[in-house]
Design a protein around this motif. Structure first.
Motif, PDB file in Angstrom:
ATOM      1  N   ALA A   4       5.140  12.762   5.026  1.00  0.00           N
ATOM      2  CA  ALA A   4       3.843  13.438   5.133  1.00  0.00           C
ATOM      3  C   ALA A   4       3.643  13.942   6.535  1.00  0.00           C
ATOM      4  CB  ALA A   4       2.719  12.481   4.742  1.00  0.00           C
ATOM      5  N   PHE A   5       2.993  15.091   6.660  1.00  0.00           N
ATOM      6  CA  PHE A   5       2.714  15.690   7.955  1.00  0.00           C
ATOM      7  C   PHE A   5       1.225  15.648   8.219  1.00  0.00           C
ATOM      8  CE2 PHE A   5       6.786  17.220   6.835  1.00  0.00           C
ATOM      9  CZ  PHE A   5       7.462  17.469   8.015  1.00  0.00           C
ATOM     10  N   GLY A   6       0.856  15.676   9.483  1.00  0.00           N
ATOM     11  CA  GLY A   6      -0.547  15.731   9.850  1.00  0.00           C
ATOM     12  C   GLY A   6      -1.180  14.365  10.005  1.00  0.00           C
ATOM     13  N   GLN A   7      -0.350  13.273  10.080  1.00  0.00           N
ATOM     14  CA  GLN A   7      -0.901  11.948  10.188  1.00  0.00           C
ATOM     15  C   GLN A   7      -0.927  11.459  11.623  1.00  0.00           C
ATOM     16  OE1 GLN A   7       0.661   9.132   7.335  1.00  0.00           O
ATOM     17  NE2 GLN A   7       1.353  10.766   5.991  1.00  0.00           N
ATOM     18  N   CYS A  61       4.752  23.206  12.951  1.00  0.00           N
ATOM     19  CA  CYS A  61       4.195  21.869  12.752  1.00  0.00           C
ATOM     20  C   CYS A  61       3.897  21.142  14.059  1.00  0.00           C
ATOM     21  CB  CYS A  61       5.141  21.023  11.903  1.00  0.00           C
ATOM     22  SG  CYS A  61       5.293  21.606  10.202  1.00  0.00           S
ATOM     23  N   HIS A  66      -2.916  22.931  13.127  1.00  0.00           N
ATOM     24  CA  HIS A  66      -4.146  23.037  12.344  1.00  0.00           C
ATOM     25  C   HIS A  66      -4.734  24.443  12.421  1.00  0.00           C
ATOM     26  CE1 HIS A  66      -4.303  18.684  11.609  1.00  0.00           C
ATOM     27  NE2 HIS A  66      -3.800  18.577  12.834  1.00  0.00           N
ATOM     28  N   LYS A  96      -8.104  20.531   5.512  1.00  0.00           N
ATOM     29  CA  LYS A  96      -6.916  20.017   4.828  1.00  0.00           C
ATOM     30  C   LYS A  96      -7.377  19.126   3.675  1.00  0.00           C
ATOM     31  CE  LYS A  96      -4.645  21.846   8.214  1.00  0.00           C
ATOM     32  NZ  LYS A  96      -5.865  22.286   8.920  1.00  0.00           N
ATOM     33  N   ASP A  98      -5.340  17.410   1.845  1.00  0.00           N
ATOM     34  CA  ASP A  98      -4.455  16.245   1.858  1.00  0.00           C
ATOM     35  C   ASP A  98      -3.412  16.486   2.943  1.00  0.00           C
ATOM     36  OD1 ASP A  98      -3.257  13.865   1.255  1.00  0.00           O
ATOM     37  OD2 ASP A  98      -2.799  14.352  -0.836  1.00  0.00           O
ATOM     38  N   HIS A  99      -2.598  15.469   3.237  1.00  0.00           N
ATOM     39  CA  HIS A  99      -1.519  15.637   4.201  1.00  0.00           C
ATOM     40  C   HIS A  99      -0.436  16.548   3.622  1.00  0.00           C
ATOM     41  CE1 HIS A  99      -3.283  12.686   6.809  1.00  0.00           C
ATOM     42  NE2 HIS A  99      -3.208  11.735   5.892  1.00  0.00           N
ATOM     43  N   LYS A 101       3.264  17.829   2.715  1.00  0.00           N
ATOM     44  CA  LYS A 101       4.479  17.127   2.306  1.00  0.00           C
ATOM     45  C   LYS A 101       5.654  18.090   2.285  1.00  0.00           C
ATOM     46  CE  LYS A 101       2.287  13.426  -0.311  1.00  0.00           C
ATOM     47  NZ  LYS A 101       2.254  12.678  -1.590  1.00  0.00           N
ATOM     48  N   VAL A 111       1.109  22.383   2.183  1.00  0.00           N
ATOM     49  CA  VAL A 111      -0.157  21.869   2.705  1.00  0.00           C
ATOM     50  C   VAL A 111      -1.283  22.232   1.738  1.00  0.00           C
ATOM     51  CG1 VAL A 111      -1.728  21.816   4.678  1.00  0.00           C
ATOM     52  CG2 VAL A 111       0.718  22.244   5.045  1.00  0.00           C
TER      53      VAL A 111
END
Length: 221
Positions: A4-7, A61, A66, A96, A98-99, A101, A111
């Motif tokens: 997952a990205f954005g965490q 990324c 964002h 967003k 969700d995160h 993937k 996204v």
């Protein structure tokens, strides 16, 4: 399981950039909502919450991820037609859902996005005002923003007729009432009742009628 990205956390620089971007989005949302309230005398304009997804290349990324997603979403959906929703005029806010993937086999990041959009939708039986763009022997072609409206000569008031008597003086063709007091010509504002709407690819078309009371040129044409 796909990563997952954005965490991850953000540094001070990214937080400041994100805050500036959020302030710009809020100002944009306020401007668009103000235009919607001033332009939407009828119920043509709506503010709706919608969902979509983006495919983001890995090089985006890092810092600015964002802001890139927000800009990419606007470029993807603004000016397009969403089925059973209408034309997306502008994205006024986004987030967003969700995160992101990793999409297997492509290396792209999928996204999910949620967004609030100003949408233009027309319905059969609705009374609207359009601006005449062309007058032909078949009828009148008008526009409501990005929507094309056609009013057949058979859907004009009884007794109206096509005339080219003003062409030599630069006035152009027109449809005029039998008494001569009312006319529809290029740039006339025309109030019509929609009798049909159609989605054709990335365009929305409508057919209108001026045969009911209080329809026709606004202010005499």
């Amino acid at each position: 399981q796909a990563p997952a990205f954005g965490q991850g956390g953000r540094g001070p620089g990214r937080q400041a950039a994100s805050q500036r971007g959020a302030r710009r989005r809020r100002r944009r949302a306020q401007r668009v909502e103000l235009r919607a309230r001033s332009a939407g005398r009828g119920a043509m304009f709506y503010l709706l919450e919608l969902r979509d997804y983006l495919l983001v290349k890995p090089e985006y990324c890092g810092p600015g991820y964002h802001e890139y997603c927000d800009d990419h979403l606007r470029q993807k959906v603004e000016g397009t037609i969403k089925e059973n929703v209408g034309i997306v005029i502008a994205v006024v806010d986004s987030w967003k859902a969700d995160h992101g993937k990793l999409q297997e086999g492509t290396g792209l990041v999928m996204v999910p996005m949620g967004y609030k959009a100003l949408v233009l939708q027309l319905f059969k039986g609705e009374v609207v005002e359009c601006v005449c763009q062309e007058v032909t022997q078949l009828g009148v072609f008008g526009e409501i923003g990005p929507v094309k409206v056609f009013i057949s000569k058979n859907h004009l008031p009884h007794g109206w007729s096509y005339s080219e008597r003003n062409i030599d003086s630069g006035g152009g063709a027109e449809y005029a009432s039998a008494e001569g007091g009312l006319a529809i010509r290029v740039k006339s504002a025309v109030r019509v009742k929609l009798i049909a709407t159609k989605q054709d690819g990335d365009r929305l078309w409508a057919i209108g009628s001026c045969q009911d009371p209080f329809l026709g040129p606004v202010g005499g044409g």
